[in-house]
Design an enzyme around this catalytic site. Structure first.
Site, mmCIF file in Angstrom:
data_model
loop_
_atom_site.group_PDB
_atom_site.id
_atom_site.type_symbol
_atom_site.label_atom_id
_atom_site.label_comp_id
_atom_site.label_asym_id
_atom_site.label_seq_id
_atom_site.Cartn_x
_atom_site.Cartn_y
_atom_site.Cartn_z
ATOM 1 N N SER A 1 0.776 -1.313 -0.054
ATOM 2 C CA SER A 1 0.138 0.030 -0.112
ATOM 3 C C SER A 1 0.791 1.294 -0.189
ATOM 4 C CB SER A 1 -1.030 -0.002 1.176
ATOM 5 O OG SER A 1 -2.262 -0.824 0.913
ATOM 6 N N ARG B 1 -0.108 8.766 5.489
ATOM 7 C CA ARG B 1 -0.649 8.424 6.596
ATOM 8 C C ARG B 1 0.524 9.345 7.642
ATOM 9 N NH1 ARG B 1 -3.541 4.290 8.215
ATOM 10 N NH2 ARG B 1 -3.492 2.688 6.776
ATOM 11 N N GLY C 1 2.963 -0.708 3.912
ATOM 12 C CA GLY C 1 2.443 -1.603 2.940
ATOM 13 C C GLY C 1 2.397 -3.057 3.512
ATOM 14 N N SER D 1 4.633 -12.042 6.258
ATOM 15 C CA SER D 1 3.264 -11.432 6.593
ATOM 16 C C SER D 1 2.385 -12.469 7.204
ATOM 17 C CB SER D 1 2.629 -10.989 5.103
ATOM 18 O OG SER D 1 1.984 -12.290 4.245
ATOM 19 N N ASN D 2 1.193 -12.050 7.514
ATOM 20 C CA ASN D 2 0.324 -12.903 8.327
ATOM 21 C C ASN D 2 0.988 -13.201 9.714
ATOM 22 O OD1 ASN D 2 -2.038 -14.373 8.533
ATOM 23 N ND2 ASN D 2 -1.725 -16.089 7.305
#
Length: 389
Positions: A108, A330, A344, A370-371
């Site tokens: 992101s 942000r 991101g 990730s996760n």
């Protein structure tokens, strides 16, 4: 303003991961009155920042490895000097050490690039922030009150289709790993659900917003978003590691492989090869620590948009007690003041890219996992260490 070729100057763990993928609103509150600032940004101290705490940065990276990240790095660019810290491996198969120069999927952070292109189009008179999206993309959205500003600030109320795609994180990922979507297909996934709130009412993070943004770029420039990024940002800033490779599923050059943690077993899934077509202009860029720091520094120095549009980008909507959101940007509030950029998350990749308000100090921190909510929380600590010492 930089000259440009075209235009002007996420069982429990699964739930955690889904939240990280979509970054939903946390204790969302109504936005402040137009033109006001929320939080310490309004009175940010102008005193020089303390030197980056390299020991604390190194500690965070090593802790992330003990928590399941194969590798992690932090690059700090501080007024012309670069600090490089890296721990672990970029490739579990070969054992190659990770480095701050590795190319990564930045998820992101792409949203900030997308927002800058749209603000450039505002500067060029091709777009107005407070005009209905449907003026430019007739019939696309179900409510004409949704403006371009609402989209860029996540206040449109558009449902985040990622909640559906990744309700089961691993299965969801395997279903989309090599799929190529059109923007229209992604919007159909979002519009299959009702709006989550009245347009303009509250911050509610949704990847659908930046799919709309990508559609706006392609409609107004009559070119692909890949070309828009290249001509307006990548080439002028000499970002040699930044690519929009969609719909390809590979990363060019030297890169860190991504490893997604399975929900139940904890097994690491090599998620490097993927189209990221579910994100596109909301999250499909490839870049590097150096390039992200360069981009955000140029942005905050006023080199990418007019002063008027940068001011619009810095109008904040509260997210929670320590965060606010502008237009594709942000704000994170630290003990020593506020920093600006984006986080991101894309399967196998966690990225933090932030800079000081004057653009003189930038941090890109990264873990090739990730996760994993524990690693995520640990890597968050790099911001305080890099900017507050």
């Amino acid at each position: 303003m930089v000259s440009r070729t075209v235009g002007a100057g996420a069982a429990a763990l699964s739930a955690i991961v889904l939240s990280l993928l979509t970054v939903p609103a946390q204790a969302a509150t109504p936005p402040p009155a137009p033109g006001t600032a929320a939080g310490p940004d309004a009175t940010a101290a102008t005193a020089p920042l303390a030197a980056p705490d390299k020991a604390e940065l190194r500690k965070a990276l090593r802790t992330a490895l003990t928590q399941g990240a194969p590798g992690a790095f932090a690059r700090v660019d501080d007024n012309g000097k670069a600090i490089h810290l890296a721990e672990g491996v970029a490739d579990r198969g070969t054992g190659r050490a990770i480095g701050t120069g590795d190319r990564i999927r930045v998820g992101s952070v792409t949203k900030t690039f997308t927002a800058v292109v749209l603000l450039q189009l505002v500067d060029e008179g091709k777009l107005k922030l407070d005009t209905s999206v449907n003026t430019y993309l007739p019939g696309l959205l179900p409510d004409r009150r949704i403006t371009v500003r609402h989209v860029l600030s996540h206040r449109s109320g558009l449902y985040d289709y990622a909640n559906t795609l990744f309700a089961q994180s691993v299965q969801g990922f395997e279903n989309v790993r090599n799929r190529v979507y059109t923007y229209r297909q992604l919007m159909d996934l979002s519009l299959a659900k009702p709006l989550t709130n009245k347009p303009g009412a509250v911050y509610s993070y949704s990847n659908a917003n930046f799919v709309v943004a990508g559609m706006l770029i392609e409609k107004l420039t009559k070119k692909s978003v890949a070309t828009a990024y290249q001509e307006r940002l990548i080439k002028p800033l000499k970002l040699t590691d930044t690519y929009y490779v969609h719909p390809k599923n590979t990363i060019p050059g030297r890169y860190a492989r991504g490893y997604m943690t399975a929900d139940s077993s904890g097994r690491k899934i090599d998620s490097t090869r993927q189209t990221v077509s579910w994100a596109q202009s909301a999250g499909a860029l490839v870049s590097s620590g150096k390039d992200l720091n360069t981009f955000l520094s140029a942005l905050m120095r006023g080199e990418l948009t007019s002063a008027t549009q940068l001011k619009q980008m810095l109008k904040w909507t509260p997210v929670n007690s320590t965060q606010a959101y502008g237009l594709g940007l942000r704000r994170r509030d630290l003990s020593c003041g506020s920093v600006y950029g984006h986080t991101g998350t894309v399967q196998g990749y966690y990225t933090w890219a932030f800079t000081s308000k004057n653009g003189k100090r930038g941090l890109t921190a990264f873990a090739n996992t990730s996760n994993n909510g524990t690693v995520y929380a640990t890597m968050n600590r790099t911001l305080e260490a890099a900017f507050c010492g």
